[in-house]
Write a protein that holds these residues in place. Structure first.
Motif, PDB file in Angstrom:
ATOM      1  N   ALA A 194      39.133  47.247  38.986  1.00 60.86           N
ATOM      2  CA  ALA A 194      40.454  46.875  38.466  1.00 60.86           C
ATOM      3  C   ALA A 194      40.392  45.524  37.768  1.00 60.86           C
ATOM      4  CB  ALA A 194      41.479  46.842  39.595  1.00 60.86           C
ATOM      5  N   GLU A 195      39.673  44.573  38.354  1.00 63.00           N
ATOM      6  CA  GLU A 195      39.556  43.246  37.753  1.00 63.00           C
ATOM      7  C   GLU A 195      38.801  43.296  36.424  1.00 63.00           C
ATOM      8  OE1 GLU A 195      37.764  41.036  40.929  1.00 63.00           O
ATOM      9  OE2 GLU A 195      39.694  40.674  41.912  1.00 63.00           O
ATOM     10  N   VAL A 196      37.732  44.068  36.369  1.00 60.51           N
ATOM     11  CA  VAL A 196      36.967  44.196  35.119  1.00 60.51           C
ATOM     12  C   VAL A 196      37.838  44.825  34.033  1.00 60.51           C
ATOM     13  CG1 VAL A 196      35.034  45.396  34.011  1.00 60.51           C
ATOM     14  CG2 VAL A 196      34.699  44.231  36.199  1.00 60.51           C
ATOM     15  N   LEU A 197      38.564  45.882  34.383  1.00 59.03           N
ATOM     16  CA  LEU A 197      39.436  46.534  33.400  1.00 59.03           C
ATOM     17  C   LEU A 197      40.553  45.604  32.940  1.00 59.03           C
ATOM     18  CD1 LEU A 197      39.468  50.072  34.946  1.00 59.03           C
ATOM     19  CD2 LEU A 197      38.617  49.477  32.672  1.00 59.03           C
ATOM     20  N   SER A 198      41.055  44.789  33.831  1.00 59.37           N
ATOM     21  CA  SER A 198      42.064  43.810  33.451  1.00 59.37           C
ATOM     22  C   SER A 198      41.488  42.805  32.449  1.00 59.37           C
ATOM     23  CB  SER A 198      42.585  43.084  34.695  1.00 59.37           C
ATOM     24  OG  SER A 198      43.553  42.124  34.345  1.00 59.37           O
ATOM     25  N   GLN A 199      40.266  42.356  32.702  1.00 61.93           N
ATOM     26  CA  GLN A 199      39.601  41.428  31.773  1.00 61.93           C
ATOM     27  C   GLN A 199      39.360  42.076  30.416  1.00 61.93           C
ATOM     28  OE1 GLN A 199      36.083  40.248  33.901  1.00 61.93           O
ATOM     29  NE2 GLN A 199      37.241  39.060  35.405  1.00 61.93           N
ATOM     30  N   LEU A 200      39.146  43.390  30.402  1.00 58.79           N
ATOM     31  CA  LEU A 200      38.948  44.123  29.150  1.00 58.79           C
ATOM     32  C   LEU A 200      40.276  44.444  28.463  1.00 58.79           C
ATOM     33  CD1 LEU A 200      36.133  46.622  30.209  1.00 58.79           C
ATOM     34  CD2 LEU A 200      35.899  44.555  28.806  1.00 58.79           C
TER      35      LEU A 200
END
Length: 169
Positions: free
Chosen positions: A124-130
């Motif tokens: 979820a954090e990686v997708l938020s950063q993307l």
């Protein structure tokens, strides 16, 4: 014979038109990418739905028959990245590149992006950063049948999946 509408009649007509447009706000009709083999025949219908403010997300993006030219020409409102590209994505740089490119492509066409298969907070954090706009998966809440849904919300506590869901914009 044409009749001109002026004054209060014109105002009422505009109000009624706006009420009809608002009646469809929030309505979403997901379209499976696998159903888009001949998207050209759907173009007029999809355009009419979008003009009524009905959301048209393309589901399972990257796994079906939707061509890039159809993506560019059709009035989709959202791209939903298939879980195939997200689940266990930390271990696979190739999948991460596909997700990053899909998000950039959709945003380039003014569409929102959702991702399926977010099974842990790190994803979820990686997708938020993307800059993925929305997400769903076990990191937020488990898949539930109708009977279990009510019990889940009754037992939901602070610091739970709803707070975690804020990780996606």
């Amino acid at each position: 014979m044409a009749e001109e509408i002026t004054g209060p009649q014109c105002h009422e007509t505009r109000e009624r038109q706006e009420q009809r447009r608002r009646a469809h706000d929030g309505v979403i009709i997901p379209l499976a990418a696998t159903a888009m083999a001949d998207a050209s025949q759907l173009g007029g219908i999809l355009l009419q739905l979008r003009l009524k403010r009905i959301g048209l997300p393309i589901d399972d993006f990257g796994t079906g028959y939707l061509s890039l030219s159809a993506l560019a020409q059709m009035p989709f409102s959202e791209v939903k990245i298939d879980r195939l590209f997200v689940t266990n994505r930390r271990c696979d740089g190739e999948m991460l590149r596909i997700v990053r490119g899909s998000i950039a492509l959709a945003h380039g066409y003014g569409m929102k992006v959702a991702s399926d298969g977010i099974d842990d907070i790190m994803t979820a954090e990686v997708l938020s950063q993307l800059e993925c706009d929305f997400g769903q998966g076990d990191a937020f809440a488990p898949g539930l049948d109708v009977d279990a849904l009510g019990a889940y919300f009754e037992n939901l506590s602070c610091g739970s999946a709803l707070d975690q869901a804020a990780l996606i914009h």
